[in-house]
Enzyme design. Sequence first.
Site, PDB file in Angstrom:
ATOM      1  N   ASN A  13      38.863 -15.464  41.563  1.00 33.26           N
ATOM      2  CA  ASN A  13      39.709 -14.410  42.123  1.00 33.26           C
ATOM      3  C   ASN A  13      40.608 -15.081  43.157  1.00 33.26           C
ATOM      4  O   ASN A  13      40.164 -15.403  44.252  1.00 33.26           O
ATOM      5  CB  ASN A  13      38.842 -13.324  42.780  1.00 33.26           C
ATOM      6  N   TRP A  14      41.852 -15.288  42.768  1.00 30.00           N
ATOM      7  CA  TRP A  14      42.755 -16.052  43.643  1.00 30.00           C
ATOM      8  C   TRP A  14      43.236 -15.239  44.840  1.00 30.00           C
ATOM      9  O   TRP A  14      43.839 -15.783  45.753  1.00 30.00           O
ATOM     10  CB  TRP A  14      43.966 -16.538  42.837  1.00 30.00           C
ATOM     11  N   LYS A  15      43.046 -13.930  44.790  1.00 33.23           N
ATOM     12  CA  LYS A  15      43.543 -13.035  45.851  1.00 33.23           C
ATOM     13  C   LYS A  15      45.065 -13.228  46.017  1.00 33.23           C
ATOM     14  O   LYS A  15      45.748 -13.493  45.034  1.00 33.23           O
ATOM     15  CB  LYS A  15      42.796 -13.272  47.154  1.00 33.23           C
ATOM     16  N   HIS A  98      37.400  -4.181  43.859  1.00 32.68           N
ATOM     17  CA  HIS A  98      37.083  -5.260  44.808  1.00 32.68           C
ATOM     18  C   HIS A  98      36.980  -4.670  46.216  1.00 32.68           C
ATOM     19  O   HIS A  98      37.734  -3.762  46.572  1.00 32.68           O
ATOM     20  CB  HIS A  98      38.164  -6.339  44.758  1.00 32.68           C
ATOM     21  N   GLU A 100      37.992  -5.655  48.968  1.00 29.73           N
ATOM     22  CA  GLU A 100      39.236  -5.698  49.763  1.00 29.73           C
ATOM     23  C   GLU A 100      40.156  -4.539  49.383  1.00 29.73           C
ATOM     24  O   GLU A 100      40.891  -4.023  50.220  1.00 29.73           O
ATOM     25  CB  GLU A 100      39.927  -7.067  49.580  1.00 29.73           C
ATOM     26  N   GLU A 170      28.884  -8.001  44.802  1.00 26.45           N
ATOM     27  CA  GLU A 170      29.505  -8.738  45.894  1.00 26.45           C
ATOM     28  C   GLU A 170      29.166  -8.085  47.234  1.00 26.45           C
ATOM     29  O   GLU A 170      29.836  -7.121  47.642  1.00 26.45           O
ATOM     30  CB  GLU A 170      31.026  -8.738  45.716  1.00 26.45           C
ATOM     31  N   GLY A 176      34.193 -14.228  51.651  1.00 32.36           N
ATOM     32  CA  GLY A 176      35.140 -14.964  52.488  1.00 32.36           C
ATOM     33  C   GLY A 176      34.598 -15.308  53.866  1.00 32.36           C
ATOM     34  O   GLY A 176      35.341 -15.712  54.751  1.00 32.36           O
ATOM     35  N   SER A 216      31.134 -16.036  48.752  1.00 36.55           N
ATOM     36  CA  SER A 216      31.002 -17.408  49.263  1.00 36.55           C
ATOM     37  C   SER A 216      30.203 -18.316  48.330  1.00 36.55           C
ATOM     38  O   SER A 216      29.504 -19.229  48.783  1.00 36.55           O
ATOM     39  CB  SER A 216      30.395 -17.407  50.673  1.00 36.55           C
ATOM     40  N   GLY A 237      35.968 -16.521  45.003  1.00 39.57           N
ATOM     41  CA  GLY A 237      37.221 -16.416  45.735  1.00 39.57           C
ATOM     42  C   GLY A 237      37.699 -17.789  46.178  1.00 39.57           C
ATOM     43  O   GLY A 237      38.293 -18.546  45.406  1.00 39.57           O
ATOM     44  N   GLY A 238      37.411 -18.126  47.421  1.00 36.68           N
ATOM     45  CA  GLY A 238      37.911 -19.362  48.033  1.00 36.68           C
ATOM     46  C   GLY A 238      37.735 -20.606  47.171  1.00 36.68           C
ATOM     47  O   GLY A 238      38.680 -21.399  47.013  1.00 36.68           O
TER      48      GLY A 238
HETATM   49  C1  PEP Z   1      35.845 -12.580  46.082  1.00 33.87           C
HETATM   50  O1  PEP Z   1      37.002 -12.559  46.485  1.00 33.87           O
HETATM   51  O2  PEP Z   1      35.488 -11.816  45.193  1.00 33.87           O
HETATM   52  C2  PEP Z   1      34.920 -13.553  46.685  1.00 33.87           C
HETATM   53  C3  PEP Z   1      33.687 -13.585  46.273  1.00 33.87           C
HETATM   54  O3  PEP Z   1      35.448 -14.365  47.654  1.00 33.87           O
HETATM   55  P1  PEP Z   1      34.726 -15.656  48.311  1.00 33.87           P
HETATM   56  O4  PEP Z   1      34.137 -16.454  47.174  1.00 33.87           O
HETATM   57  O5  PEP Z   1      35.814 -16.367  49.017  1.00 33.87           O
HETATM   58  O6  PEP Z   1      33.660 -15.130  49.223  1.00 33.87           O
END
Ligand code: PEP
Length: 256
Positions: A13-15, A98, A100, A170, A176, A216, A237-238
């Site tokens: 998930n590049w956001k 999501h 966010e 999640e 994040g 994470s 994500g990251g």
């Molecule tokens: C996400 O954006 O769904 C996510 C899990 O982010 P991260 O891996 O950065 O916590």
Amino acid sequence: MNKALRHAVIAGNWKMNKNRAEAKALIEEMKPLVKDAGCDVVICVPFTNLETALAATEGTNIKVGAENCHFAKSGAYTGEISADMLTEMGVEYVVLGHSERRQYFGETDVTVNQRVKAALEAGLKVILCVGEMLEDRENNITAELVAMQTKIALKDVTKEQLKNVIIAYEPVWAIGTGKTATAEQANEVCALIRDVIAKVYDKDSADAMTIQYGGSMNAGNAEELLAQPDVDGGLIGGASLKAKDFAVIVEAATKG
Ligand code: PEP
């Protein structure tokens, strides 16, 4: 529950990251690193990168997804993108619900359900995100909350349509933040979601359902998380913005 019955899926998930040139460069770096993956590999990218991602992944094992879509087919929804617009481009997946989107854009379980139904009707595969806030965990209501989110998001989704749904557990406190759920915590909630699916649908549907962990997940902790019996992949994500780290996670999912 038998993990071998299911498909492991690692989705990035590049956001709101990467311009088109950066997106192309990241995909080109990623392609050789994940080409022998024993799991499905998906990258969910900003709308502005979909065309670039589709062109750069053509003929590879990397599938492309969007990060959201609207529930209406078309109309006066300035700034929104419909599910049909995505399928017309050749996009296969979409992330919905999501945290966010729920946190910053007012999405509710009900609008997530509307989006899920619209996406499935358009032929997209849905990565449906559910998860508790830290406060919910501290108040001991994780199980109830995640069960409720799952049930409402899937209201009126048929058993046949469910085959095109992946659920991503999640925990919001782990997204994040660098704070990962322990492998046991991740597995416990993924198993609980599977029980909800078994009750609402049936055991076969629950057995077949891919349930990811997200929060994470990185190159260092992926192996332990992905080895859990009810964790069938990850929403990343990251770490999905670094080709080598993403490839290590894909490799960990391949081992299962
Ligand atoms: C996400 O954006 O769904 C996510 C899990 O982010 P991260 O891996 O950065 O916590």
